[in-house]
Motif scaffolding. Sequence first.
Motif, short mmCIF file in Angstrom:
data_model
loop_
_atom_site.label_atom_id
_atom_site.label_comp_id
_atom_site.label_asym_id
_atom_site.label_seq_id
_atom_site.Cartn_x
_atom_site.Cartn_y
_atom_site.Cartn_z
N ALA A 270 0.81 -1.22 0.00
CA ALA A 270 0.00 0.00 0.00
C ALA A 270 0.84 1.27 0.00
CB ALA A 270 -0.94 -0.01 1.20
N VAL A 271 1.92 1.29 0.78
CA VAL A 271 2.68 2.54 0.90
C VAL A 271 3.39 2.91 -0.40
CG1 VAL A 271 3.03 2.19 3.38
CG2 VAL A 271 4.80 1.43 1.78
N GLN A 272 3.44 2.00 -1.35
CA GLN A 272 4.10 2.27 -2.62
C GLN A 272 3.13 2.77 -3.69
OE1 GLN A 272 7.19 -0.81 -3.63
NE2 GLN A 272 6.35 -1.85 -1.83
N ARG A 273 1.88 3.06 -3.28
CA ARG A 273 0.86 3.45 -4.24
C ARG A 273 0.13 4.70 -3.77
NH1 ARG A 273 -0.19 -1.24 -7.54
NH2 ARG A 273 1.03 -3.01 -6.80
N LEU A 274 -0.39 5.46 -4.71
CA LEU A 274 -1.03 6.73 -4.41
C LEU A 274 -2.55 6.57 -4.37
CD1 LEU A 274 -0.36 9.80 -4.01
CD2 LEU A 274 -0.91 10.08 -6.44
N GLY A 275 -3.16 6.89 -3.23
CA GLY A 275 -4.61 6.84 -3.10
C GLY A 275 -5.09 5.46 -2.69
N ASN A 276 -6.22 5.42 -1.98
CA ASN A 276 -6.70 4.16 -1.40
C ASN A 276 -7.09 3.11 -2.44
OD1 ASN A 276 -6.31 4.96 1.23
ND2 ASN A 276 -8.41 5.72 1.49
N GLU A 277 -7.70 3.52 -3.54
CA GLU A 277 -8.13 2.52 -4.52
C GLU A 277 -6.94 1.76 -5.08
OE1 GLU A 277 -11.03 1.93 -8.41
OE2 GLU A 277 -10.42 3.95 -7.82
N SER A 278 -5.87 2.45 -5.40
CA SER A 278 -4.71 1.78 -5.96
C SER A 278 -4.00 0.90 -4.93
CB SER A 278 -3.71 2.80 -6.51
OG SER A 278 -3.10 3.53 -5.47
N LYS A 279 -4.27 1.13 -3.64
CA LYS A 279 -3.65 0.34 -2.58
C LYS A 279 -4.31 -1.01 -2.38
CE LYS A 279 -2.56 4.54 0.09
NZ LYS A 279 -1.11 4.55 -0.06
N LEU A 280 -5.55 -1.18 -2.86
CA LEU A 280 -6.27 -2.42 -2.61
C LEU A 280 -5.46 -3.60 -3.16
CD1 LEU A 280 -9.93 -1.40 -3.49
CD2 LEU A 280 -8.84 -1.46 -1.23
N PRO A 281 -5.11 -4.57 -2.30
CA PRO A 281 -4.20 -5.63 -2.75
C PRO A 281 -4.94 -6.82 -3.35
CG PRO A 281 -4.63 -5.89 -0.42
CD PRO A 281 -5.41 -4.66 -0.86
N THR A 282 -4.21 -7.59 -4.11
CA THR A 282 -4.63 -8.93 -4.51
C THR A 282 -3.75 -9.92 -3.75
OG1 THR A 282 -3.04 -9.04 -6.33
CG2 THR A 282 -5.21 -8.09 -6.82
N GLU A 283 -4.12 -11.19 -3.80
CA GLU A 283 -3.27 -12.22 -3.19
C GLU A 283 -1.89 -12.22 -3.85
OE1 GLU A 283 -3.37 -14.26 -0.71
OE2 GLU A 283 -5.44 -14.83 -0.21
N ALA A 284 -1.85 -11.95 -5.17
CA ALA A 284 -0.56 -11.90 -5.88
C ALA A 284 0.31 -10.77 -5.35
CB ALA A 284 -0.79 -11.75 -7.38
N ASP A 285 -0.30 -9.61 -5.05
CA ASP A 285 0.46 -8.50 -4.48
C ASP A 285 1.06 -8.90 -3.13
OD1 ASP A 285 -0.15 -6.68 -6.56
OD2 ASP A 285 -2.05 -6.15 -5.59
N ILE A 286 0.27 -9.56 -2.32
CA ILE A 286 0.74 -9.98 -0.99
C ILE A 286 1.90 -10.96 -1.12
CG2 ILE A 286 0.07 -11.30 1.06
CD1 ILE A 286 -2.73 -10.00 0.76
#
Length: 305
Positions: A270-286
């Motif tokens: 999340a901290v590497q992205r701008l704004g809450n929508e872009s922060k929403l993760p997928t399992e792949a991101d995790i």
Amino acid sequence: MDALFIGHTYIDVTLLSKVIPTGDQKEVADDYAVSFGGNAVTAAFCCSRLGIPADLLCTLSDDWLGHMFLDMAHKYGVTVHGRRVQHGSLSFVIPKEGKRAILRARDDVYLERFPALKLDGCRVLHLDGHQSDAALHYAKVCRKLGIPTSLDGGNLRPNLEELIGYIDIAVVAEALCAQMNMNPEEMLAYLKRRGVKIAGVTMGERGMLWFDEAGKVQTLPALQVPMDKVIDTSGAGDIFHGTYVYSFLAYPGARWEEHFIRARAASANAVQRLGNESKLPTEADIMHMRALYEDDAAPLAPAAQ
């Protein structure tokens, strides 16, 4: 209904700018994002994005901000149970060097009582202390029904200390410790005395101090995201909460350490992205964040017992 979240709705306008104008100055931001906001609100969107649709009891206005919010909720499969207010609430978020300044315009004058919801099938309730009357009511109902309750304790809000008596999982911020004149170790001891089963105190880049299913106090170090990759820390804590709620439901046999490890990776993303929508993760991101940073997680000093 799998998961019920209760909170206050914002529309966040996040501006990335090296200069903040004052007086009669005009500047152009480097980038911006417009998204949903609010602690439990963002956590609900996160849970839904990861694959478990959330129900959200939140403030809702009949204006363009409210209509925008409903469009966002529909996109991510969040079922909204609105509580009417006259005006939508706005947050202007300005991230800089790992910190963020926030200016809010909020309407929390409710035009009606909170809605009566049937909790058939509900497996967890997550609260952030907003809508204190609704939060306390549904926490009591869930306690009677044996539904686990989770709390994001960011700040001292009305009825919070009474509410804690009906909470099973509490993850609070250092700011709340200071407001209640406690250090993190004292806060954990207080939460344990109040009957909380799993509790943690988040400390930013210093990780989290927490106690597990057996009551053992331990530390979870923060992932060491390089500072040149940190864009916007706002909302990262909300993503942490939304991810552990999701993990609790999706992996019911896992221990809480694993739920928090998964949530930590989502926050690092999340901290590497701008704004809450872009922060929403997928399992792949995790999984990607875990692969990148877990081996470098800095160990903390042993926690006080």
